[in-house]
Design a protein around this motif. Structure first.
Motif, PDB file in Angstrom:
ATOM      1  N   MET A  19       0.848  -1.209   0.000  1.00 37.84           N
ATOM      2  CA  MET A  19       0.000   0.000   0.000  1.00 37.84           C
ATOM      3  C   MET A  19       0.878   1.251   0.000  1.00 37.84           C
ATOM      4  N   LYS A  20       1.543   1.476  -1.125  1.00 36.15           N
ATOM      5  CA  LYS A  20       2.523   2.552  -1.222  1.00 36.15           C
ATOM      6  C   LYS A  20       1.913   3.854  -1.747  1.00 36.15           C
ATOM      7  N   ASP A  21       0.661   3.807  -2.174  1.00 39.03           N
ATOM      8  CA  ASP A  21       0.005   4.993  -2.720  1.00 39.03           C
ATOM      9  C   ASP A  21      -1.499   4.795  -2.643  1.00 39.03           C
ATOM     10  N   GLU A  22      -2.245   5.802  -3.044  1.00 40.93           N
ATOM     11  CA  GLU A  22      -3.713   5.747  -2.949  1.00 40.93           C
ATOM     12  C   GLU A  22      -4.293   4.666  -3.850  1.00 40.93           C
ATOM     13  N   ILE A  23      -3.687   4.457  -5.012  1.00 41.01           N
ATOM     14  CA  ILE A  23      -4.171   3.408  -5.927  1.00 41.01           C
ATOM     15  C   ILE A  23      -4.098   2.052  -5.251  1.00 41.01           C
ATOM     16  N   MET A  24      -2.959   1.748  -4.648  1.00 44.35           N
ATOM     17  CA  MET A  24      -2.794   0.456  -4.001  1.00 44.35           C
ATOM     18  C   MET A  24      -3.641   0.336  -2.738  1.00 44.35           C
ATOM     19  N   ARG A  25      -3.864   1.439  -2.054  1.00 47.61           N
ATOM     20  CA  ARG A  25      -4.742   1.375  -0.880  1.00 47.61           C
ATOM     21  C   ARG A  25      -6.154   0.974  -1.301  1.00 47.61           C
ATOM     22  N   GLU A  26      -6.621   1.536  -2.407  1.00 48.33           N
ATOM     23  CA  GLU A  26      -7.949   1.190  -2.925  1.00 48.33           C
ATOM     24  C   GLU A  26      -7.979  -0.260  -3.400  1.00 48.33           C
ATOM     25  N   ALA A  27      -6.930  -0.685  -4.098  1.00 44.66           N
ATOM     26  CA  ALA A  27      -6.873  -2.044  -4.633  1.00 44.66           C
ATOM     27  C   ALA A  27      -6.864  -3.081  -3.512  1.00 44.66           C
ATOM     28  N   VAL A  28      -6.080  -2.821  -2.471  1.00 49.55           N
ATOM     29  CA  VAL A  28      -5.992  -3.750  -1.344  1.00 49.55           C
ATOM     30  C   VAL A  28      -7.314  -3.791  -0.577  1.00 49.55           C
ATOM     31  N   LYS A  29      -7.926  -2.647  -0.398  1.00 48.54           N
ATOM     32  CA  LYS A  29      -9.228  -2.592   0.282  1.00 48.54           C
ATOM     33  C   LYS A  29     -10.260  -3.399  -0.491  1.00 48.54           C
ATOM     34  N   PHE A  30     -10.232  -3.279  -1.819  1.00 49.21           N
ATOM     35  CA  PHE A  30     -11.213  -3.957  -2.666  1.00 49.21           C
ATOM     36  C   PHE A  30     -11.016  -5.467  -2.640  1.00 49.21           C
ATOM     37  N   GLY A  31      -9.760  -5.919  -2.676  1.00 48.43           N
ATOM     38  CA  GLY A  31      -9.467  -7.364  -2.696  1.00 48.43           C
ATOM     39  C   GLY A  31      -8.838  -7.829  -1.407  1.00 48.43           C
TER      40      GLY A  31
ATOM     41  N   ALA B 251       7.666  -2.130 -11.698  1.00 46.14           N
ATOM     42  CA  ALA B 251       7.153  -3.047 -10.678  1.00 46.14           C
ATOM     43  C   ALA B 251       8.282  -3.597  -9.813  1.00 46.14           C
ATOM     44  N   ARG B 252       9.390  -3.928 -10.460  1.00 45.63           N
ATOM     45  CA  ARG B 252      10.544  -4.481  -9.731  1.00 45.63           C
ATOM     46  C   ARG B 252      11.106  -3.452  -8.753  1.00 45.63           C
ATOM     47  N   ASP B 253      11.213  -2.206  -9.204  1.00 51.15           N
ATOM     48  CA  ASP B 253      11.790  -1.156  -8.353  1.00 51.15           C
ATOM     49  C   ASP B 253      10.807  -0.688  -7.281  1.00 51.15           C
ATOM     50  N   TYR B 254       9.531  -0.603  -7.650  1.00 49.24           N
ATOM     51  CA  TYR B 254       8.523  -0.008  -6.762  1.00 49.24           C
ATOM     52  C   TYR B 254       8.019  -0.995  -5.709  1.00 49.24           C
ATOM     53  N   PHE B 255       7.752  -2.228  -6.131  1.00 46.03           N
ATOM     54  CA  PHE B 255       7.174  -3.211  -5.216  1.00 46.03           C
ATOM     55  C   PHE B 255       8.188  -4.241  -4.718  1.00 46.03           C
ATOM     56  N   GLY B 256       9.316  -4.356  -5.405  1.00 43.88           N
ATOM     57  CA  GLY B 256      10.357  -5.283  -4.970  1.00 43.88           C
ATOM     58  C   GLY B 256       9.879  -6.715  -4.869  1.00 43.88           C
ATOM     59  N   LYS B 257      10.208  -7.355  -3.759  1.00 46.62           N
ATOM     60  CA  LYS B 257       9.882  -8.773  -3.601  1.00 46.62           C
ATOM     61  C   LYS B 257       8.387  -9.025  -3.395  1.00 46.62           C
ATOM     62  N   TYR B 258       7.604  -7.945  -3.282  1.00 45.99           N
ATOM     63  CA  TYR B 258       6.154  -8.091  -3.117  1.00 45.99           C
ATOM     64  C   TYR B 258       5.395  -7.818  -4.421  1.00 45.99           C
ATOM     65  N   ALA B 259       6.109  -7.765  -5.537  1.00 44.66           N
ATOM     66  CA  ALA B 259       5.496  -7.394  -6.821  1.00 44.66           C
ATOM     67  C   ALA B 259       4.334  -8.307  -7.195  1.00 44.66           C
ATOM     68  N   GLY B 260       4.471  -9.603  -6.953  1.00 47.23           N
ATOM     69  CA  GLY B 260       3.415 -10.547  -7.315  1.00 47.23           C
ATOM     70  C   GLY B 260       2.128 -10.298  -6.547  1.00 47.23           C
ATOM     71  N   PHE B 261       2.258  -9.993  -5.263  1.00 41.80           N
ATOM     72  CA  PHE B 261       1.078  -9.688  -4.455  1.00 41.80           C
ATOM     73  C   PHE B 261       0.423  -8.393  -4.955  1.00 41.80           C
ATOM     74  N   ALA B 262       1.251  -7.390  -5.231  1.00 44.65           N
ATOM     75  CA  ALA B 262       0.737  -6.113  -5.726  1.00 44.65           C
ATOM     76  C   ALA B 262      -0.009  -6.316  -7.039  1.00 44.65           C
ATOM     77  N   GLN B 263       0.560  -7.124  -7.930  1.00 44.44           N
ATOM     78  CA  GLN B 263      -0.085  -7.358  -9.218  1.00 44.44           C
ATOM     79  C   GLN B 263      -1.455  -7.988  -9.021  1.00 44.44           C
ATOM     80  N   GLN B 264      -1.580  -8.919  -8.081  1.00 42.60           N
ATOM     81  CA  GLN B 264      -2.855  -9.596  -7.901  1.00 42.60           C
ATOM     82  C   GLN B 264      -3.921  -8.668  -7.342  1.00 42.60           C
ATOM     83  N   TYR B 265      -3.548  -7.830  -6.386  1.00 42.94           N
ATOM     84  CA  TYR B 265      -4.510  -6.838  -5.879  1.00 42.94           C
ATOM     85  C   TYR B 265      -4.929  -5.883  -6.991  1.00 42.94           C
TER      86      TYR B 265
END
Length: 295
Positions: A95-107, A268-282
């Motif tokens: 949850m590094k930004d508002e987009i990801m906060r919304e995505a995580v909340k939704f899923g 994605a590699r730079d921004y999410f690092g080792k959590y990129a796969g989880f971020a992509q799914q959300y």
């Protein structure tokens, strides 16, 4: 009894697991990572995984698994449902930004399943340029034709066939499953694995770039199918599966302009690092359900 932070109990052929957080069957089974789970009229899901048929219910922190026992829960389902991972920690990291906060909340109830890598490979070869209902139908038909029969509550189900079982398929038979142009890729993969030319277990000891290149030795496997195979088998979590649609989503949400596949992967590699796969799914689930990037 207590097991790795959960209270578990067996009642007849059911295992009841208490204190399960960050789990929503709709999010888990309908987020695009799997193709063998069907929603039932009561809201539960019935599916086939790891050679077993299972029914899954969840409510208020209680996970109910039917047609199984304590030992199978410990040896199979605990890992399959990734119950050993703290998803509240994952959410904090992505949850590094508002987009990801919304995505995580939704899923919020998404958990990445640890599926059999062979089944995952074939399923995502089938997924190329395909729609989910058709993918599900094809995977189910392949299982019916070549897999072992399983029974649950008087109903027949079929395990996904091994490479050896699938290697006996003919092109004409496979074409009846609706796999289309992918039939030759399926046959090629079954032959290579069955004959020992490629050992899928080898990817576990490779770094992500090596593992991706290794899987791309199969016909019909490009970077996206390779990354899906790695992510949804629980082998690598730092991948960010990107197809044309995910590319549009990233352009709309992050880049605000056209971006190449390489630029998206680097971001994605730079921004999410080792959590990129989880971020992509959300992101994938949030964007798909809200028709972000749709044309």
């Amino acid at each position: 009894m207590e097991y790795k932070g959960y209270k578990i109990e067996q009642k007849d052929n059911k295992v009841i697991v208490e204190k399960v957080e960050d789990f929503n069957p709709v999010h888990v089974f309908d987020c695009g990572q799997c193709f063998r789970w069907i929603r039932q009229p009561d809201g539960s899901y019935t599916g086939v995984a790891c050679g077993r048929a299972l029914n899954v219910k969840y409510r208020d922190g209680v996970l109910e698994l039917s047609n199984t026992g304590i030992e199978d829960f410990k040896s199979i389902w605990f890992d399959y449902f990734d119950l050993g991972r703290d998803y509240s920690h994952i959410k904090e990291k992505v949850m590094k930004d508002e987009i990801m906060r919304e995505a995580v909340k939704f899923g919020s109830g998404i958990r990445l399943l640890k599926q059999n890598i062979w089944e995952t490979l074939i399923s995502f070869i089938i997924s190329a340029n395909n729609r989910i209902p058709r993918i599900m139908k094809t995977v189910d038909e392949i299982s019916r034709l070549y897999g072992c029969e399983i029974e649950m509550d008087g109903e027949k189900y079929y395990a996904f066939p091994s490479a050896k079982q699938l290697s006996h398929a003919t092109l004409e038979e496979l074409e009846q499953t609706g796999a289309g142009f992918r039939c030759k890729y399926i046959m090629n993969a079954a032959k290579m694995v069955n004959e020992g030319k490629i050992n899928l277990e080898d990817v576990c000891s490779m770094d992500t770039v090596e593992a991706r290149d290794f899987l791309m030795r199969f016909q019909g496997v490009g970077p996206k199918v390779a990354d899906c195979t790695l992510l949804y088998s629980g082998t690598k979590y730092d991948v960010f599966p990107t197809d044309v649609w995910v590319k549009r989503v990233m352009e709309e949400l992050y880049f605000k302009s056209e971006a190449s596949f390489g630029e998206i992967q680097e971001f994605a590699r730079d921004y999410f690092g080792k959590y990129a796969g989880f971020a992509q799914q959300y992101l994938f689930y949030y964007a798909r359900e809200n028709r972000i990037g749709a044309k």
